[in-house]
Design an enzyme around this catalytic site. Sequence first.
Site, short mmCIF file in Angstrom:
data_model
loop_
_atom_site.label_atom_id
_atom_site.label_comp_id
_atom_site.label_asym_id
_atom_site.label_seq_id
_atom_site.Cartn_x
_atom_site.Cartn_y
_atom_site.Cartn_z
N GLY A 31 0.76 -1.24 0.00
CA GLY A 31 0.00 0.00 0.00
C GLY A 31 0.79 1.28 0.00
CD GLU A 54 0.63 -9.14 1.79
OE1 GLU A 54 -0.26 -8.32 1.47
OE2 GLU A 54 0.38 -10.22 2.30
N PRO A 55 4.73 -5.14 -0.69
CG PRO A 55 6.93 -4.40 -1.01
CD PRO A 55 6.10 -5.42 -0.25
NE ARG A 109 -0.13 2.38 -5.90
CZ ARG A 109 -1.20 2.42 -6.70
NH1 ARG A 109 -1.15 3.06 -7.83
NH2 ARG A 109 -2.33 1.83 -6.34
NE ARG A 137 -2.88 3.44 -11.15
CZ ARG A 137 -2.71 4.67 -10.72
NH1 ARG A 137 -2.19 5.59 -11.52
NH2 ARG A 137 -3.05 5.01 -9.51
CB CYS A 149 -15.95 3.94 -29.49
SG CYS A 149 -15.17 3.73 -31.08
CD GLU A 150 -16.57 3.06 -23.38
OE1 GLU A 150 -17.09 3.84 -22.56
OE2 GLU A 150 -17.03 1.95 -23.67
CE1 TYR A 160 -2.25 -3.25 -8.39
CE2 TYR A 160 -0.93 -1.36 -7.70
CZ TYR A 160 -1.47 -2.60 -7.44
OH TYR A 160 -1.22 -3.22 -6.24
C1 LIG Z 1 -2.90 -5.05 -3.79
C2 LIG Z 1 -2.35 -5.67 -2.58
C3 LIG Z 1 -1.03 -5.42 -2.18
C4 LIG Z 1 -0.13 -4.45 -2.91
O1 LIG Z 1 -0.53 -3.14 -2.79
P1 LIG Z 1 0.39 -1.96 -3.35
O2 LIG Z 1 -0.42 -0.75 -3.12
O3 LIG Z 1 0.64 -2.22 -4.79
O4 LIG Z 1 1.65 -1.95 -2.56
C5 LIG Z 1 -0.55 -6.08 -1.07
N1 LIG Z 1 -1.33 -6.95 -0.36
C6 LIG Z 1 -2.60 -7.20 -0.71
C7 LIG Z 1 -3.39 -8.16 0.10
C8 LIG Z 1 -3.16 -6.58 -1.82
O5 LIG Z 1 -4.42 -6.84 -2.15
#
Ligand SMILES: *Cc1c(COP(=O)(O)O)cnc(C)c1O
Length: 440
Positions: free
Chosen positions: A263, A300-301, A303, A339, A369-370, A398
Site C-alpha cells: 500500500g 507485500e509492496p 506499486r 488508471r 469509442c468511450e 497497475y
Molecule cells: C494489492 C495488494 C497489495 C499491494 O498493494 P500496493 O499498493 O501495490 O503496494 C498487497 N497486499 C494485498 C493483500 C493486496 O491486495
Amino acid sequence: MKPARHSQTLRSPALAYGGATSDATPGITRNEELYCEAVALRSLATRHGTPLYVYSAAMIRARLKAFARAFRGVPHTLCYSVKANSTLGILRLVAGEGAGFDVVSGGELQRVLRVNRKAAGKVVFSGVGKTAAEMELALRSGIMLFNIESASELNLLAATAARLKKQAAIAIRVNPDVSAKTHPYISTGLHQHKFGVPILEAQTLYERAAKQPTLKVEGVSVHIGSQITDVGSFQESMERVADLVRTLREQGHDIRYIDAGGGLGISYEGAQGSFEKQIGAYARAVTAPLRGLRLHLLLEPGRSIVGPSGVLLTRVLYRKTNNRKRFLIVDAAMNDLLRPSLYGAYHEIVPVVRGSREIEITDVVGPICETGDFFARDRKLSLTSEGDLLAILDVGAYGSVLGSNYNTRGRAAEVLVDGAKVRVIRKRESVEDQMRLEAR
Ligand SMILES: *Cc1c(COP(=O)(O)O)cnc(C)c1O
C-alpha cells in the site's frame, strides 16, 4: 494541473533526458531526448512499435534494495505483490533479488512457480474469494502462508487440507477499521469494505482455527489499501494489530508472523522525492508498534517497487480541435492503461524528444469509442506534432496488468531495459492471438 516538466532527471535512475546521440538525427542534439538507463526511448519505439511498456531493471532492483535496507533491523520477508505487475520477466527479476511473493489467485501462483518452483516457500496467498482448486494448488506447492478473510474460507481450507492430508499455515486478515486516506476504490481497511475480518470477530475465528488439526495458526495479517502516502495510517493499523497479537498470545496462540500488507504510495506528480527518506518513514511507522514482540514481519509492496520503473510510449496519431478545445489522439488507449479512466488517476506525460518551447493546453486521448478513454485532461504540454512520441510516466504498477482487448486492440508489447540491454518480456498481441479461443 502540472506544467510539463523538463528537469534533467525525471525519475532517476530510470529515466532522464540526456545521453550521447550516436545515431545523430537532424534536429536532435544531446540532452534533448529521453533515455531509460542507457537506451534511447525513441529507438525502442522505432524497433518495437507503440504503444510500448518500457521498464527499468535498475530502478526495480534499487527499490527492492532500499526496502531491505530500511527494514534491516527486523527479521522480515518481502513478498512482492504480483498483481501490481505480473509479467514473467518482472517476476524473474524480483525473484532474482531474493524476494518472495504475495499472490491473490491461483493464476498468479502459477506465474510465480513458472519463474521459480522454489519460490513457493516464500509465497503468501491473499484474497477474499479463493476457490478450492486454488487452495489445492497452493497446498500442493507448499506456500508459506494463507491469509484468511472469512469463517467460510477457513472451513473450506481446513477441509481441502484434510482431503490432501496436508497442513495449512494461516494468518487471519483483520480489518482494522482505519482510513487509508486514498481513492475509495483502493481503500480496503474500513469496516464497510469487503476485506478482512473485524478485529473483534477475529479472536473467535482464531479459536476455531486452532481446533482444526489441518490448520496451523501462525500469523496476523492486515492490508489497508493502496497508494497511501500518509504513514500515520500504517502506524495506526499496526498498533491495533500489535494489540491483537498480544491478546492472541495470551490466549495461547503461537503467532510468528505479522503481515503488514502493501500500500505504500508513490508520487505521480512532479519529481519523485527521496525514496530512501520515504521508505525510512514507512519502516519506522510499521515497526515501531512491533517493538518487543519478536515477530517475523512480512511486507507485500507492489506499486512502490515497480510503479516508477515503467513508462508507456505512445505516438501522436492526430491533432484535433473541437471549437477551442484541443485534443491529441494517441495510439495508446484505456485498454493499455486504465488508471486514468478507472480512478481519474494523474500520470505525468512528457515528450520523448524535446521539441517546441511553446506550451499548449490539451487533452490526451486514445482511439477507443468511450469518452472515458483519456490519459490527461486540460494538460499543459509542449506543442506536439502528429507523429511525435510521448512518454506516460509511472505506469509500472497497475498498468499492463489491467490491460484488455476492448475494441479488439492487442495488448501492448513490454520491454525490460537493463543498462544497455533490452529484452522483450511480452510480445505485442496480434488479432489472431485474440481470436484463438473463439469458435470460428
Ligand atoms: C494489492 C495488494 C497489495 C499491494 O498493494 P500496493 O499498493 O501495490 O503496494 C498487497 N497486499 C494485498 C493483500 C493486496 O491486495
